[in-house]
Design an enzyme around this catalytic site. Structure first.
Site, PDB file in Angstrom:
ATOM      1  N   GLN A  60      22.871  -1.343  -4.167  1.00 61.47           N
ATOM      2  CA  GLN A  60      22.746  -0.958  -2.806  1.00 61.47           C
ATOM      3  C   GLN A  60      22.459  -1.889  -1.651  1.00 61.47           C
ATOM      4  OE1 GLN A  60      18.954   0.657  -4.446  1.00 61.47           O
ATOM      5  NE2 GLN A  60      17.949   0.290  -2.461  1.00 61.47           N
ATOM      6  N   LEU A  65       4.586   0.160   6.703  1.00 61.79           N
ATOM      7  CA  LEU A  65       4.653  -0.992   5.421  1.00 61.79           C
ATOM      8  C   LEU A  65       5.984  -0.963   4.951  1.00 61.79           C
ATOM      9  CD1 LEU A  65       1.172  -0.586   3.517  1.00 61.79           C
ATOM     10  CD2 LEU A  65       1.594  -1.784   5.808  1.00 61.79           C
ATOM     11  N   ASP A  95      11.554   6.023   4.434  1.00 66.24           N
ATOM     12  CA  ASP A  95      12.800   6.116   3.906  1.00 66.24           C
ATOM     13  C   ASP A  95      13.537   7.386   3.641  1.00 66.24           C
ATOM     14  OD1 ASP A  95      13.722   3.120   3.486  1.00 66.24           O
ATOM     15  OD2 ASP A  95      12.164   3.418   1.974  1.00 66.24           O
ATOM     16  N   GLU A 112       0.893  -1.192  -0.047  1.00 65.98           N
ATOM     17  CA  GLU A 112      -0.081   0.026   0.059  1.00 65.98           C
ATOM     18  C   GLU A 112       0.772   1.355  -0.001  1.00 65.98           C
ATOM     19  OE1 GLU A 112      -2.983  -0.342  -1.337  1.00 65.98           O
ATOM     20  OE2 GLU A 112      -3.392   1.763  -0.369  1.00 65.98           O
ATOM     21  N   GLY A 113       2.131   1.185   0.518  1.00 65.39           N
ATOM     22  CA  GLY A 113       2.940   2.202   0.481  1.00 65.39           C
ATOM     23  C   GLY A 113       3.408   2.898  -0.688  1.00 65.39           C
ATOM     24  N   HIS A 114       3.795   1.717  -1.570  1.00 65.28           N
ATOM     25  CA  HIS A 114       3.828   2.077  -2.969  1.00 65.28           C
ATOM     26  C   HIS A 114       2.703   2.514  -3.832  1.00 65.28           C
ATOM     27  CE1 HIS A 114       6.963  -1.307  -2.008  1.00 65.28           C
ATOM     28  NE2 HIS A 114       7.861  -0.319  -2.391  1.00 65.28           N
TER      29      HIS A 114
END
Lengths: 297, 297
Positions: A61, A184, A150, A35-37
């Site tokens: 990374q 999330l 982030d 859901e974050g994306h």
């Protein structure tokens, strides 16, 4: 929805959109979308003519002992979610396509990338800077959307964009949380049932800190960190990687002996944490605007 | 001709050209233009709808003991020459405009930038990479033109563009020389009459090497370097900074014990030199394609 697996396909699609004067909203991800994306894709959908999603688990990374090999993937589900959110173009390159040979060029963002995850994961933000820079050049976005879970990544990318005069607007978007507060993350899937239930303490301790600050704006950075740290130690089996309070977005320390509201005047600060549950490392943070804390006092 | 002194003015001009689907040819310079720069502008004029020239003496690519402060400048003459060559846009930013605050972001190109001028001038190519990256983002060129006198600079920029997927074609252009062979350089103006006359030995020794290689393709790298070095030492008062023979564009050493034509098969190599005449440091080089040498034998 146009699925591009090569840079050439992507560039053609971008060229066509740009030729028609269209704006491009870009959401770079490592896939295993949640859901974050989705919230980033929806924000991009609202503000741009074309929405581009990239799915690429970027080896550059990850550190040598990190979870690159077991990073979760589910392309079919990702593509379905992208379509639901009104995505126009999905870029899913292979590692070979992104890095046909070992890159000799490196990008480093001093200061902003040095603490928090930058200290725990050496080279991590160099890898992020490199891949984001490549993706920006390939997608030529008008706006790019990043989640504030982030928060350091957002700060690093904003600094890079400003320093390199990149022609893109960075749009930071709020953290999306489970109903019980857990931020999330694609990595939440690794948690055992017990770890999952303990992990709620991360966001709870940040909320508790927010409440404490509203009552007492003269708390020192050390007191803030102690409140969060004690909470996590008492209520979970997690290993604390870091709990830090820094100015945001410079990510530099706040004078240690002063009350926060005095020390920071009209600036922002972040309380950021990383905690390991078994081999799963979770991060969370809260951003505070000093004026808002004062208003609420 | 549109003279832009701010990024904002430049971006507006670029946006207008891009909106009309025009191609942009870009010539980044430090000003004090000579026929070498003019040849780049003419090449850009021939191949693009719009020609953009930038004039910026970039402090980030000068070392603390280098000639930043006395680097020659003549904006009026530069602008006149630019107009003669059919330039559409000249970007002349101040240092404050290019670097409103100290950049925290650095770009490093490993290997390619480490020898030759990279070894003599630590940090030089980091400064070049940073400013060229900024300028590419501001100008969004279709093609960018660089002179091969700075052959290492061309190699570093080509590597950066490839690694970062920058959407620009790099066009290397031949060295332009005075009738007596001296490579054109803004720094030639520093030379005394005697130094100026000695300086022709640089290009002469490279020509002599080319002739020697045509007669004997089995020369070793050491023999090639010796021929050039001896020439300069015998016929000038210059201090040799370096004379090196390397593969091009990787700029890595060629196996020392083999004849050049065997060692390099179908690849290119460069013989590059830097020599100080008083406080003036001149560079020159010759690129050799092994097939061509063989053909001419």
């Amino acid at each position: 929805m146009n699925i591009c697996r090569t840079k050439q396909q992507l560039k053609l699609a971008v060229k066509e959109a740009k030729g028609q004067g269209k704006t491009i909203g870009f959401v770079p991800t490592m896939g295993y979308l949640h859901e974050g994306h989705a919230s980033l894709l929806r924000a991009a959908r609202e503000e741009n003519d074309i929405v581009v999603l990239s799915i690429f688990v970027n080896p550059m990374q990850f550190g040598p002992n990190e979870d690159l090999d077991r990073y979760p993937r589910d392309e079919q589900r990702d593509v379905a979610l992208a379509a639901q959110c009104g995505t126009d173009i999905v870029f899913i390159p292979s590692v070979q396509e992104m890095y046909p040979s070992k890159p000799l060029t490196s990008i480093k963002v001093a200061e902003v990338s040095e603490r928090l995850c930058g200290a725990s994961r050496p080279g991590h933000f160099d890898g992020v800077g490199l891949v984001v820079s490549k993706l920006f050049h390939l997608v030529e976005p008008t706006r790019a959307y990043f989640g504030l879970k982030d928060a350091q990544q957002v700060a690093v990318i904003e600094q890079m964009v400003a320093d390199l005069d990149m022609n893109v607007e960075i749009v930071p978007c709020p953290i999306v949380r489970e109903p019980d507060g857990l931020a999330l993350s694609s990595r939440n899937v690794y948690l055992s049932a017990i770890q999952r239930s303990e992990a709620t303490v991360l966001s709870e301790s940040l909320s508790e800190l927010a409440n404490a600050l509203k009552l007492n704006g003269a708390m020192t950075p050390a007191q803030c960190i102690e409140l969060v740290t004690d909470n996590i130690k008492e209520k979970t089996s997690g290993d604390i990687d870091y709990v830090e309070l820094l100015e945001y977005p410079a990510l530099m320390p706040v004078p240690a002996h002063e009350g926060l509201l005095d020390a920071l005047a009209d600036r922002k600060f972040i309380v950021a944490l990383a905690v390991r549950f078994g081999s799963t490392r979770l991060i969370d943070n809260a951003l505070f605007h000093v004026e808002e804390v004062i208003e609420r006092v």
